[in-house]
Scaffold this motif. Sequence first.
Motif, PDB file in Angstrom:
ATOM      1  N   TYR A  58      -4.707  -7.244   1.621  1.00 40.92           N
ATOM      2  CA  TYR A  58      -4.250  -5.377   1.431  1.00 40.92           C
ATOM      3  C   TYR A  58      -5.732  -4.622   1.341  1.00 40.92           C
ATOM      4  CZ  TYR A  58      -5.323  -5.269  -3.559  1.00 40.92           C
ATOM      5  OH  TYR A  58      -6.179  -4.956  -4.855  1.00 40.92           O
ATOM      6  N   GLU A  59      -6.383  -4.898   1.607  1.00 38.73           N
ATOM      7  CA  GLU A  59      -7.928  -4.741   2.415  1.00 38.73           C
ATOM      8  C   GLU A  59      -7.528  -4.966   4.115  1.00 38.73           C
ATOM      9  OE1 GLU A  59     -12.404  -3.892   1.509  1.00 38.73           O
ATOM     10  OE2 GLU A  59     -11.524  -6.398   1.289  1.00 38.73           O
ATOM     11  N   LYS A  60      -7.444  -6.344   4.222  1.00 32.78           N
ATOM     12  CA  LYS A  60      -7.013  -6.017   6.165  1.00 32.78           C
ATOM     13  C   LYS A  60      -6.630  -5.639   5.841  1.00 32.78           C
ATOM     14  CE  LYS A  60      -9.446 -10.686   6.020  1.00 32.78           C
ATOM     15  NZ  LYS A  60     -10.262 -10.731   5.564  1.00 32.78           N
ATOM     16  N   VAL A  61      -4.617  -5.027   5.457  1.00 33.65           N
ATOM     17  CA  VAL A  61      -3.455  -4.789   5.930  1.00 33.65           C
ATOM     18  C   VAL A  61      -3.736  -2.652   6.383  1.00 33.65           C
ATOM     19  CG1 VAL A  61      -1.213  -3.634   5.532  1.00 33.65           C
ATOM     20  CG2 VAL A  61      -1.969  -6.582   5.336  1.00 33.65           C
ATOM     21  N   LEU A 102       1.132  -0.951   0.240  1.00 35.68           N
ATOM     22  CA  LEU A 102       0.082   0.103  -0.014  1.00 35.68           C
ATOM     23  C   LEU A 102       1.086   0.963   0.201  1.00 35.68           C
ATOM     24  CD1 LEU A 102      -2.612  -1.053   2.255  1.00 35.68           C
ATOM     25  CD2 LEU A 102      -2.764  -1.159   0.228  1.00 35.68           C
ATOM     26  N   GLN A 103       1.068   2.175  -1.016  1.00 38.19           N
ATOM     27  CA  GLN A 103       1.884   2.986  -0.953  1.00 38.19           C
ATOM     28  C   GLN A 103       0.998   4.931  -0.916  1.00 38.19           C
ATOM     29  OE1 GLN A 103       4.926   2.898  -1.622  1.00 38.19           O
ATOM     30  NE2 GLN A 103       5.041   0.919  -0.633  1.00 38.19           N
ATOM     31  N   GLY A 104       1.389   5.266   0.332  1.00 39.15           N
ATOM     32  CA  GLY A 104       0.264   6.871   0.264  1.00 39.15           C
ATOM     33  C   GLY A 104      -1.450   7.168   0.117  1.00 39.15           C
ATOM     34  N   ALA A 105      -1.212   5.848   1.690  1.00 39.24           N
ATOM     35  CA  ALA A 105      -2.421   5.853   2.290  1.00 39.24           C
ATOM     36  C   ALA A 105      -2.326   6.831   2.717  1.00 39.24           C
ATOM     37  CB  ALA A 105      -2.838   4.162   3.222  1.00 39.24           C
ATOM     38  N   GLU A 106      -3.453   7.925   2.691  1.00 31.32           N
ATOM     39  CA  GLU A 106      -3.721   9.467   3.709  1.00 31.32           C
ATOM     40  C   GLU A 106      -4.445   9.093   4.633  1.00 31.32           C
ATOM     41  OE1 GLU A 106      -4.489  13.871   2.733  1.00 31.32           O
ATOM     42  OE2 GLU A 106      -3.734  12.400   0.676  1.00 31.32           O
ATOM     43  N   PHE A 107      -4.507   9.439   6.122  1.00 30.99           N
ATOM     44  CA  PHE A 107      -5.211   9.455   7.092  1.00 30.99           C
ATOM     45  C   PHE A 107      -5.264  11.090   7.878  1.00 30.99           C
ATOM     46  CE2 PHE A 107      -3.571   5.629   6.278  1.00 30.99           C
ATOM     47  CZ  PHE A 107      -4.897   4.837   6.542  1.00 30.99           C
ATOM     48  N   PHE A 108      -6.129  11.639   8.301  1.00 37.24           N
ATOM     49  CA  PHE A 108      -6.169  12.666   9.414  1.00 37.24           C
ATOM     50  C   PHE A 108      -5.842  11.840  10.866  1.00 37.24           C
ATOM     51  CE2 PHE A 108      -7.245  16.443  11.469  1.00 37.24           C
ATOM     52  CZ  PHE A 108      -6.697  17.140  11.279  1.00 37.24           C
ATOM     53  N   ALA A 109      -4.855  12.944  11.438  1.00 36.10           N
ATOM     54  CA  ALA A 109      -5.005  11.823  13.186  1.00 36.10           C
ATOM     55  C   ALA A 109      -4.643  13.041  13.762  1.00 36.10           C
ATOM     56  CB  ALA A 109      -4.074  10.984  12.303  1.00 36.10           C
ATOM     57  N   LYS A 135       2.594  -9.294  12.007  1.00 34.22           N
ATOM     58  CA  LYS A 135       2.368 -10.554  11.912  1.00 34.22           C
ATOM     59  C   LYS A 135       2.257 -11.372  12.692  1.00 34.22           C
ATOM     60  CE  LYS A 135       5.854  -9.931  15.096  1.00 34.22           C
ATOM     61  NZ  LYS A 135       7.027  -8.858  15.650  1.00 34.22           N
ATOM     62  N   ARG A 136       0.630 -10.342  13.459  1.00 34.84           N
ATOM     63  CA  ARG A 136      -0.036 -11.726  14.210  1.00 34.84           C
ATOM     64  C   ARG A 136      -1.222 -12.388  13.165  1.00 34.84           C
ATOM     65  NH1 ARG A 136       0.093  -7.371  18.386  1.00 34.84           N
ATOM     66  NH2 ARG A 136      -1.982  -6.380  17.641  1.00 34.84           N
ATOM     67  N   LYS A 137      -1.668 -10.999  12.351  1.00 33.81           N
ATOM     68  CA  LYS A 137      -2.516 -11.392  11.468  1.00 33.81           C
ATOM     69  C   LYS A 137      -2.365 -12.966  10.339  1.00 33.81           C
ATOM     70  CE  LYS A 137      -6.766 -11.846   8.994  1.00 33.81           C
ATOM     71  NZ  LYS A 137      -7.885 -12.733   9.428  1.00 33.81           N
ATOM     72  N   TYR A 138      -0.915 -12.310  10.144  1.00 35.09           N
ATOM     73  CA  TYR A 138      -0.805 -13.544   9.106  1.00 35.09           C
ATOM     74  C   TYR A 138       1.387 -13.715   9.467  1.00 35.09           C
ATOM     75  CZ  TYR A 138      -3.778 -10.524   6.118  1.00 35.09           C
ATOM     76  OH  TYR A 138      -5.845 -10.281   5.861  1.00 35.09           O
ATOM     77  N   PRO A 139       0.796 -14.752  10.371  1.00 30.67           N
ATOM     78  CA  PRO A 139       2.730 -15.375  10.635  1.00 30.67           C
ATOM     79  C   PRO A 139       3.317 -15.595  10.108  1.00 30.67           C
ATOM     80  CG  PRO A 139       0.471 -16.757  11.326  1.00 30.67           C
ATOM     81  CD  PRO A 139      -0.148 -15.416  10.825  1.00 30.67           C
ATOM     82  N   TYR A 140       2.549 -16.164   8.577  1.00 29.86           N
ATOM     83  CA  TYR A 140       3.904 -17.066   7.774  1.00 29.86           C
ATOM     84  C   TYR A 140       4.712 -15.044   6.570  1.00 29.86           C
ATOM     85  CZ  TYR A 140      -0.669 -15.713   5.047  1.00 29.86           C
ATOM     86  OH  TYR A 140      -1.662 -15.125   4.570  1.00 29.86           O
ATOM     87  N   VAL A 141       4.205 -14.144   7.229  1.00 23.81           N
ATOM     88  CA  VAL A 141       4.979 -13.348   6.603  1.00 23.81           C
ATOM     89  C   VAL A 141       6.772 -13.372   6.913  1.00 23.81           C
ATOM     90  CG1 VAL A 141       2.759 -11.889   6.560  1.00 23.81           C
ATOM     91  CG2 VAL A 141       4.636 -11.259   8.294  1.00 23.81           C
TER      92      VAL A 141
END
Length: 119
Positions: free
Chosen positions: A53-56, A6-13, A83-89
């Motif tokens: 990548y949607e879950k990520v 995912l590149q450039g996911a934008e958030f206001f935080a 890491k918790r969701k996808y331990p095989y990474v």
Amino acid sequence: MTTIALQGAEFFAYHGFYPEEQKIGCRFLVDITVDFIPRTEPADDELKHTVDYEKVYYMACEEMKHSRKLIETVAQAILDRIKRKYPYVESIRVEIKKLNPPLLGRVAHSAVTVNYNKQ
């Protein structure tokens, strides 16, 4: 090896060390790269056998909602959830850019990057 990104996911935080940063908020860009060995052949064509990548993205959304003083803490929290969701990474890279940080001069962004490599 397969990579999703995912590149450039934008958030206001509301992350920042100074109280006014946590009140006013700021724009952030998040880049996430995940390398993994597929659990089945690509011809399987099943989402459950890959890193979704949607879950990520939603993991990043959830962590960006929690106000923290350091963006390093936010990046590490995103990485830990993956890491918790996808331990095989095999590896994860999370970079968070704070756009127009409150400094004395014009700066496009400040950034932190956290990495994980399975060894």
